[in-house]
Write an enzyme that holds these catalytic residues in place. Sequence first.
Site: not given
Ligand code: PGA
Ligand code: ZN
Length: 422
Positions: A47, A161, A170, A213, A248, A289, A314, A339, A366-369, A390
């Site tokens: 996303s 996701h 999320e 995730e 989120d 978020e 984000d 990120k 933050s991680h990513r998906s 995250k």
């Molecule tokens: P993404 O999602 O890594 O698929 O962009 C994570 C988020 O939206 O925080």
């Molecule tokens: Zn997000």
Amino acid sequence: MGDIFLACKITKIKAREVLDSRGNPTVEVQIFSKDKNASAIVPSGASTGIHEAHELRDGGSRYMGKGVQKALKNVKIIEKSLKGMDACAQKEIDNAMIALDNTENKSRLGANAILGVSMAAARLASECKKMPLYKHIAALYKNKRLLLPVPFCNIINGGKHAGGKLRMQEFMVVPNRAKSFSEAAQLVSETYHILKGIIEKKYGKSAVNVGDEGGFAPPLTKAEEALTLITKAINEAGYEKKISIALDPAASEFYNKNSIYLLHKQFTSEKLAEHYIRLSNKYNIISIEDPFEQDDFSSFSALMKKARFQIVGDDLLVTNTKRIISAAEKRLCNALLLKVNQIGTLTESLAAARLSMDHGWKVMVSHRSGETEDSFISDLASGIGCGQIKLGAPCRSDRTSKYNRLLRIEEELGSKARYARF
Ligand code: PGA
Ligand code: ZN
């Protein structure tokens, strides 16, 4: 000094195509000095915000167009200009790549090519300095206060996701009243397993399959259903005083051009804001978020005036200092989601964090998906001492690698380890 410089001098940069947690190719970079080498793997979102730095993919039929051979070739171009530089000179390395790319969004070389080099250089520098990566990052950030972050753990997956009708992306548990990171991991893992039992009992065995995730993806349509399940799990675990909830929604994904948000029914932005406030009062929600679409500034600013929960940007901010400055002026949110692959270098990521903290905002790494075994973000969050990370659910190695790295950091710090408060 001369010796340190020689030891950290970059002699070779290699890149290879490896697979991420969704089975898509991604870039791994390995950087060599005379007698050491270090690697890093680049994550990938689903996303993604429209203002993110460019992730270079090959197109064509190979790997359904998602190959990264072009990015690997670009790492060879980068190698030519970085060879001989000091791996400890993170800023110079990153600035050299930014200059070489010379586009606004890193579309020439690809943010994935550039970031792989940037992260691997940091790791090689930490090896050369014989210090853990989090301490090296703390030094780059001029931070003296190492801090184990509070994890934001996504235990019900919706939106892009997962494959269901739940449009919000999320649903996270936040062990913000734990005393240590290891206690936090335990509370979250127990709650996750209790949630699994609740979902299985109510919806059957197929409902506990997991999303990108590691969170469950039961057949839900409304956010309230997910929040009720999670609250029940927290209460059954006996952790209602230690665990809060965060969302989120990733609202850019369910927004249409007529300023309508399409959840289980249609919401105007005003109605959606009321919906968030109602949910937050009912369910102990402490952070939301991307409550609105990435350029729907007036809705962010209206919610900021009313909300008592943290509002995280984000897609709104994409770890980009220009977007952060503008959002701070307009008072659109009060926390940055950081990120590294949204912006493409460690130096720019640190600048985004610094700028946000200077504005009095919080920062959540933050991680990513689409993740990998690389746990770079655990060192990053601890090193900059931002207090929030995250991570996804405590399930699947692409997610647990981050939890496990934080557990090891906490052990390594021993009596000096401090767990953040929210
Ligand atoms: P993404 O999602 O890594 O698929 O962009 C994570 C988020 O939206 O925080
Ligand atoms: Zn997000």
